[in-house]
Design a protein around this motif. Structure first.
Motif, PDB file in Angstrom:
ATOM      1  N   ASP A 118       0.874  -1.173   0.000  1.00  0.00           N
ATOM      2  CA  ASP A 118       0.000   0.000   0.000  1.00  0.00           C
ATOM      3  C   ASP A 118       0.905   1.215   0.000  1.00  0.00           C
ATOM      4  O   ASP A 118       1.631   1.449   0.966  1.00  0.00           O
ATOM      5  CB  ASP A 118      -0.868  -0.056   1.264  1.00  0.00           C
ATOM      6  CG  ASP A 118      -1.788   1.159   1.446  1.00  0.00           C
ATOM      7  OD1 ASP A 118      -1.318   2.311   1.276  1.00  0.00           O
ATOM      8  OD2 ASP A 118      -2.965   0.944   1.791  1.00  0.00           O
ATOM      9  N   GLY A 121      -0.953   6.730  -1.951  1.00  0.00           N
ATOM     10  CA  GLY A 121      -2.139   7.152  -1.194  1.00  0.00           C
ATOM     11  C   GLY A 121      -2.378   8.652  -1.055  1.00  0.00           C
ATOM     12  O   GLY A 121      -2.653   9.123   0.051  1.00  0.00           O
ATOM     13  N   PRO A 122      -2.282   9.411  -2.159  1.00  0.00           N
ATOM     14  CA  PRO A 122      -2.523  10.847  -2.018  1.00  0.00           C
ATOM     15  C   PRO A 122      -3.999  11.151  -1.736  1.00  0.00           C
ATOM     16  O   PRO A 122      -4.864  10.295  -1.947  1.00  0.00           O
ATOM     17  CB  PRO A 122      -2.130  11.405  -3.396  1.00  0.00           C
ATOM     18  CG  PRO A 122      -2.317  10.269  -4.329  1.00  0.00           C
ATOM     19  CD  PRO A 122      -1.982   9.031  -3.555  1.00  0.00           C
ATOM     20  N   ASN A 123      -4.239  12.367  -1.256  1.00  0.00           N
ATOM     21  CA  ASN A 123      -5.612  12.798  -1.022  1.00  0.00           C
ATOM     22  C   ASN A 123      -6.063  13.654  -2.189  1.00  0.00           C
ATOM     23  O   ASN A 123      -5.366  14.574  -2.586  1.00  0.00           O
ATOM     24  CB  ASN A 123      -5.680  13.590   0.280  1.00  0.00           C
ATOM     25  CG  ASN A 123      -5.303  12.698   1.449  1.00  0.00           C
ATOM     26  OD1 ASN A 123      -5.630  11.517   1.452  1.00  0.00           O
ATOM     27  ND2 ASN A 123      -4.598  13.251   2.414  1.00  0.00           N
ATOM     28  N   HIS A 132       3.834  12.060   0.359  1.00  0.00           N
ATOM     29  CA  HIS A 132       3.361  11.080  -0.624  1.00  0.00           C
ATOM     30  C   HIS A 132       4.469  10.727  -1.611  1.00  0.00           C
ATOM     31  O   HIS A 132       4.528   9.618  -2.124  1.00  0.00           O
ATOM     32  CB  HIS A 132       2.137  11.616  -1.365  1.00  0.00           C
ATOM     33  CG  HIS A 132       0.972  11.862  -0.459  1.00  0.00           C
ATOM     34  ND1 HIS A 132       0.398  13.092  -0.315  1.00  0.00           N
ATOM     35  CD2 HIS A 132       0.302  11.037   0.381  1.00  0.00           C
ATOM     36  CE1 HIS A 132      -0.585  13.014   0.568  1.00  0.00           C
ATOM     37  NE2 HIS A 132      -0.662  11.776   1.006  1.00  0.00           N
ATOM     38  N   HIS A 158      -4.220   3.604  -2.188  1.00  0.00           N
ATOM     39  CA  HIS A 158      -5.407   3.862  -1.357  1.00  0.00           C
ATOM     40  C   HIS A 158      -5.660   5.377  -1.327  1.00  0.00           C
ATOM     41  O   HIS A 158      -5.370   6.048  -0.340  1.00  0.00           O
ATOM     42  CB  HIS A 158      -5.101   3.328   0.054  1.00  0.00           C
ATOM     43  CG  HIS A 158      -6.238   3.269   1.020  1.00  0.00           C
ATOM     44  ND1 HIS A 158      -7.172   2.267   1.027  1.00  0.00           N
ATOM     45  CD2 HIS A 158      -6.587   4.085   2.051  1.00  0.00           C
ATOM     46  CE1 HIS A 158      -8.030   2.457   2.024  1.00  0.00           C
ATOM     47  NE2 HIS A 158      -7.696   3.558   2.655  1.00  0.00           N
ATOM     48  N   TYR A 305     -11.686   7.478   8.373  1.00  0.00           N
ATOM     49  CA  TYR A 305     -10.457   6.903   7.805  1.00  0.00           C
ATOM     50  C   TYR A 305     -10.221   5.482   8.339  1.00  0.00           C
ATOM     51  O   TYR A 305      -9.901   4.559   7.595  1.00  0.00           O
ATOM     52  CB  TYR A 305      -9.301   7.846   8.188  1.00  0.00           C
ATOM     53  CG  TYR A 305      -7.918   7.515   7.664  1.00  0.00           C
ATOM     54  CD1 TYR A 305      -7.694   7.281   6.307  1.00  0.00           C
ATOM     55  CD2 TYR A 305      -6.825   7.501   8.539  1.00  0.00           C
ATOM     56  CE1 TYR A 305      -6.403   7.021   5.849  1.00  0.00           C
ATOM     57  CE2 TYR A 305      -5.535   7.246   8.080  1.00  0.00           C
ATOM     58  CZ  TYR A 305      -5.332   7.005   6.735  1.00  0.00           C
ATOM     59  OH  TYR A 305      -4.062   6.748   6.285  1.00  0.00           O
ATOM     60  N   ASP A 309     -10.004   1.838   6.453  1.00  0.00           N
ATOM     61  CA  ASP A 309      -8.799   1.023   6.531  1.00  0.00           C
ATOM     62  C   ASP A 309      -9.103  -0.391   7.017  1.00  0.00           C
ATOM     63  O   ASP A 309      -8.489  -1.353   6.555  1.00  0.00           O
ATOM     64  CB  ASP A 309      -7.751   1.695   7.438  1.00  0.00           C
ATOM     65  CG  ASP A 309      -6.599   2.253   6.608  1.00  0.00           C
ATOM     66  OD1 ASP A 309      -6.316   1.685   5.531  1.00  0.00           O
ATOM     67  OD2 ASP A 309      -5.993   3.252   7.023  1.00  0.00           O
ATOM     68  N   ARG A 316      -8.243  -7.072   1.545  1.00  0.00           N
ATOM     69  CA  ARG A 316      -6.924  -7.547   1.115  1.00  0.00           C
ATOM     70  C   ARG A 316      -6.654  -8.966   1.601  1.00  0.00           C
ATOM     71  O   ARG A 316      -5.897  -9.705   0.983  1.00  0.00           O
ATOM     72  CB  ARG A 316      -5.847  -6.581   1.625  1.00  0.00           C
ATOM     73  CG  ARG A 316      -5.927  -5.262   0.909  1.00  0.00           C
ATOM     74  CD  ARG A 316      -5.162  -4.151   1.567  1.00  0.00           C
ATOM     75  NE  ARG A 316      -5.418  -2.912   0.826  1.00  0.00           N
ATOM     76  CZ  ARG A 316      -4.827  -1.773   1.068  1.00  0.00           C
ATOM     77  NH1 ARG A 316      -3.939  -1.685   2.043  1.00  0.00           N
ATOM     78  NH2 ARG A 316      -5.113  -0.717   0.355  1.00  0.00           N
ATOM     79  N   TYR A 327       2.354  -1.397   4.607  1.00  0.00           N
ATOM     80  CA  TYR A 327       1.762  -0.058   4.500  1.00  0.00           C
ATOM     81  C   TYR A 327       2.862   0.977   4.546  1.00  0.00           C
ATOM     82  O   TYR A 327       3.460   1.212   5.596  1.00  0.00           O
ATOM     83  CB  TYR A 327       0.785   0.180   5.656  1.00  0.00           C
ATOM     84  CG  TYR A 327      -0.521  -0.570   5.496  1.00  0.00           C
ATOM     85  CD1 TYR A 327      -0.602  -1.933   5.787  1.00  0.00           C
ATOM     86  CD2 TYR A 327      -1.664   0.074   5.041  1.00  0.00           C
ATOM     87  CE1 TYR A 327      -1.793  -2.623   5.621  1.00  0.00           C
ATOM     88  CE2 TYR A 327      -2.863  -0.609   4.879  1.00  0.00           C
ATOM     89  CZ  TYR A 327      -2.915  -1.956   5.173  1.00  0.00           C
ATOM     90  OH  TYR A 327      -4.106  -2.632   4.996  1.00  0.00           O
ATOM     91  N   VAL A 329       3.640   4.262   4.852  1.00  0.00           N
ATOM     92  CA  VAL A 329       2.955   5.492   5.280  1.00  0.00           C
ATOM     93  C   VAL A 329       3.805   6.209   6.336  1.00  0.00           C
ATOM     94  O   VAL A 329       4.500   5.567   7.135  1.00  0.00           O
ATOM     95  CB  VAL A 329       1.552   5.169   5.867  1.00  0.00           C
ATOM     96  CG1 VAL A 329       0.774   6.446   6.150  1.00  0.00           C
ATOM     97  CG2 VAL A 329       0.743   4.272   4.938  1.00  0.00           C
ATOM     98  N   GLN A 333       1.691   8.148  11.460  1.00  0.00           N
ATOM     99  CA  GLN A 333       0.460   7.350  11.533  1.00  0.00           C
ATOM    100  C   GLN A 333       0.697   6.017  12.243  1.00  0.00           C
ATOM    101  O   GLN A 333      -0.101   5.083  12.122  1.00  0.00           O
ATOM    102  CB  GLN A 333      -0.120   7.138  10.124  1.00  0.00           C
ATOM    103  CG  GLN A 333      -0.600   8.445   9.516  1.00  0.00           C
ATOM    104  CD  GLN A 333      -1.417   8.254   8.235  1.00  0.00           C
ATOM    105  OE1 GLN A 333      -2.130   7.269   8.074  1.00  0.00           O
ATOM    106  NE2 GLN A 333      -1.321   9.207   7.320  1.00  0.00           N
ATOM    107  N   PHE A 337      -1.915   2.640  12.703  1.00  0.00           N
ATOM    108  CA  PHE A 337      -1.724   1.296  12.156  1.00  0.00           C
ATOM    109  C   PHE A 337      -1.612   0.230  13.249  1.00  0.00           C
ATOM    110  O   PHE A 337      -2.086  -0.882  13.070  1.00  0.00           O
ATOM    111  CB  PHE A 337      -0.549   1.262  11.177  1.00  0.00           C
ATOM    112  CG  PHE A 337      -0.925   1.883   9.863  1.00  0.00           C
ATOM    113  CD1 PHE A 337      -1.851   1.261   9.035  1.00  0.00           C
ATOM    114  CD2 PHE A 337      -0.423   3.111   9.474  1.00  0.00           C
ATOM    115  CE1 PHE A 337      -2.256   1.844   7.836  1.00  0.00           C
ATOM    116  CE2 PHE A 337      -0.823   3.701   8.285  1.00  0.00           C
ATOM    117  CZ  PHE A 337      -1.734   3.061   7.462  1.00  0.00           C
TER     118      PHE A 337
HETATM  119  N1  ARG Z   1      -4.291   9.242   2.298  1.00  0.00           N
HETATM  120  C1  ARG Z   1      -3.480   8.951   3.446  1.00  0.00           C
HETATM  121  C2  ARG Z   1      -2.679  10.183   3.850  1.00  0.00           C
HETATM  122  O1  ARG Z   1      -2.392  11.034   3.036  1.00  0.00           O
HETATM  123  C3  ARG Z   1      -2.516   7.833   3.197  1.00  0.00           C
HETATM  124  C4  ARG Z   1      -3.152   6.498   2.916  1.00  0.00           C
HETATM  125  C5  ARG Z   1      -2.297   5.388   3.378  1.00  0.00           C
HETATM  126  N2  ARG Z   1      -2.895   4.097   3.260  1.00  0.00           N
HETATM  127  C6  ARG Z   1      -3.805   3.629   4.063  1.00  0.00           C
HETATM  128  N3  ARG Z   1      -4.294   2.426   3.813  1.00  0.00           N
HETATM  129  N4  ARG Z   1      -4.229   4.275   5.122  1.00  0.00           N
HETATM  130  O2  ARG Z   1      -2.307  10.302   4.988  1.00  0.00           O
END
Ligand code: ARG
Length: 565
Positions: A118, A121-123, A132, A158, A305, A309, A316, A327, A329, A333, A337
């Motif tokens: 994973d 994962g941009p917003n 990212h 994601h 969120y 997840d 998955r 992941y 990330v 975070q 997780f």
């Molecule tokens: N969109 C999230 C962010 O910018 C990251 C996603 C990461 N992946 C996930 N499965 N949470 O912080």
């Protein structure tokens, strides 16, 4: 081939003969050239366990392992370290196996795993930022590495495409009509404009709120606007992926919204397992010894969120049959997780044996040690950053004249993008990392350019030679021995990098390999007239093999090579 495991096996055999069973032998690379090729440091621990002197155990090990033809010499150092030198024949024979193998004799996993990576994962509501970028670069490397080692990799992007913020954005999109296309080129700016209108115009704010509900209830008009917004935003990301040369495609996108239908089911199953506590009207999961709960459904019934997840973990595992999930990330975070992984196993979404890993990375800092931002504190535009990398690379190499414009363009891209990626990957991912153009575009030091340059030099030697390279590899000097051992260590390095999900093991390895090659090249002329044919061929083989390992190593990192710099 895995050299270390062959040496481990020799020591294991010795221990068996000494009556020591069940000991997990692990040799390490010698820290200094005078300590040999490998070290075994287990004698001290064994001595304690068996109530003997470490020296005695080490002496016995040395005596037994030197009977094996692959070990040329073994010595005891300090309190009971065993230093090991490999025999030249063993080295050259294994190098020849590697030469003849199409994949450099990298051993594939015996039992291929299905690994979900994973990453990125941009917003969609905002411009993609440097966090990212790091996730994209590190994630792509890990996916390439797992794939190369024979695992079945599923890339998952994601993307954040759901949530209350989109009501405001699509209301603004509609408001602006055709004009919005221009404003959408800069999402950060677009967001600011929409927010300003939201804050100052009550009627617009009401519409925005209404649109949130409408998207969620499947209103066609609003969904069409939302779709348009997401695809524009995603195309910005794709531009970055394209420039970066990462392997993520549209097919790897599985957005947060893809789980919408699963969310009520997730809540139901969590309730069924008695994992939900209602607190202030919100549905929460409390993990033992963690104060802050995971909120999976707000009192207004909205999901979060975390809910998405959990749905993704469930999907998955159950639909993608994943054995391992990585992941990639931001380290910030980490708590999220930890709770997600725990809850998904408690809920039975994911079996206990599945490996769930948060591949955490640190923050990208500027030279002054502050988080990387534009001067006014905004998000650095990644396409502009990558264009700057290419431009700077061009400036670096332009002085080396004689390139036609197309070649210069290509070269600048390979070097500039390579520099950005390598700089990121070469620091232990958990550390914060300082972004410095000067450092990353240097010909010296642990940079992509240093390694790419060595590769190009080898290609130039090979092309100057012009003939077919064949014949035996003769290890004739300490530097050739060291270079040979290092080349043979490629597979071990990949295995370690795979296990710990640490790309910088690979960059450190490539840097060491390149440095050794440069020393070798200085000491062992290849094409000079007075070098015998046998030696010339042997050195060409070593050079060629070094180049192949460099190319393969950089390829895992998503970095290209060129034949001439
Ligand atoms: N969109 C999230 C962010 O910018 C990251 C996603 C990461 N992946 C996930 N499965 N949470 O912080």
């Amino acid at each position: 081939m895995k050299i270390k495991s062959q040496i481990n096996a020799v020591i294991n055999q010795a221990l068996l003969e000494m009556g020591i069973l069940d000991y997990d032998v692990m040799v390490s690379e010698a820290s200094k050239i005078e300590f040999g090729d490998f070290q075994f440091n287990g004698a001290m621990g064994l001595a304690k366990k068996l109530g003997q002197k470490p020296q005695e155990i080490a002496t016995e090990i040395v005596k037994l392992i030197t009977q094996n033809s692959i070990i040329a010499k073994a010595e005891i150092a300090g309190p009971g370290f065993v230093n090991i030198w490999l025999g030249e024949e063993f080295v050259s024979k294994n190098l020849e196996v590697m030469t003849k193998s199409d994949n450099l004799d990298i051993a594939l996993s015996n039992i291929p795993q299905t690994i979900v990576v994973d990453y990125s994962g941009p917003n969609m509501a905002k411009e993609m930022h440097v966090g990212h970028l790091r996730s994209t670069i590190i994630g792509d490397t890990l996916a390439n590495l797992f794939e190369l080692m024979g695992d079945n990799v599923i890339r998952q992007n994601h993307i954040g495409d759901w949530g209350t913020g989109f009501g405001m954005l699509i209301a603004y999109l509609e408001d602006k009509g055709d004009e919005s296309q221009e404003e959408l080129k800069d999402l950060e700016h677009f967001y600011k404009l929409a927010k300003a209108k939201f804050d100052s115009d009550a009627e617009f704010a009401n519409k925005a709120r209404e649109y949130v509900v409408k998207i969620q209830s499947g209103d066609e008009h609003c969904l069409a606007l939302w779709d348009k917004f997401i695809s524009t935003s995603l195309s910005h990301c794709e531009e970055v992926y394209e420039k970066l040369g990462v392997k993520l495609t549209k097919d790897d996108v599985r957005a947060e919204s893809a789980y919408n239908d699963d969310l009520p089911v997730v809540i139901e199953e969590l309730m069924g397992k008695n994992l939900i506590t209602i607190s202030d009207g919100a549905k929460c999961i409390f993990m033992p010894d963690v104060e802050t709960p995971i909120i999976v459904q707000k009192s207004d019934c909205g999901y979060l969120y975390a809910t998405t997840d959990l749905a993704a973990l469930r999907y998955r595992s159950k639909s993608l049959n994943s054995d391992r999930m990585c992941y990639v990330v931001d380290a910030r975070q980490g708590d999220h997780f930890k709770q997600m992984f725990w809850a998904s196993k408690e809920a039975g979404f994911v079996p206990h044996i599945t490996k769930l890993e948060h591949i955490a990375f640190g923050t990208m800092m500027d030279k002054s040690g502050k988080p990387f931002k534009t001067r006014d504190g905004g998000t650095v535009k990644l396409t502009a950053l990558l264009d700057e990398a290419v431009q700077k690379a061009k400036d670096t190499i332009k002085s080396k004249d004689g390139y036609d414009p197309d070649t210069l363009e290509h070269l600048a891209r390979v070097i500039g993008i390579g520099a950005v990626k390598y700089a990121d990957l070469s620091v232990s991912r958990e550390s914060n990392y300082i972004f410095s153009w000067d450092k990353m575009l240097s010909f010296d030091g642990n940079t992509a350019l240093y390694i790419q340059y060595a590769y190009a030099r080898i290609q130039s030697i090979i092309s100057r030679f012009g003939g077919e390279i064949s014949g035996d590899i003769i290890i004739g000097s300490p530097i050739e021995h060291r270079l040979g051992i290092t080349i043979l260590g490629f597979d071990d390095t990949l295995t370690r990098a795979n296990k710990d999900a640490m790309p910088h093991y690979i960059t450190s390895y490539l840097y060491d390999l390149t440095t050794l090659f440069m020393q070798f090249y200085e000491q062992s002329p290849i094409l000079k007239d007075d070098v015998s044919v046998e030696l010339k061929m042997s050195r060409l083989q070593l050079a060629n093999l070094t180049a192949r390992v460099i190319k393969q190593g950089l390829d895992i990192l998503g970095i290209e090579v060129v034949n001439k710099i």
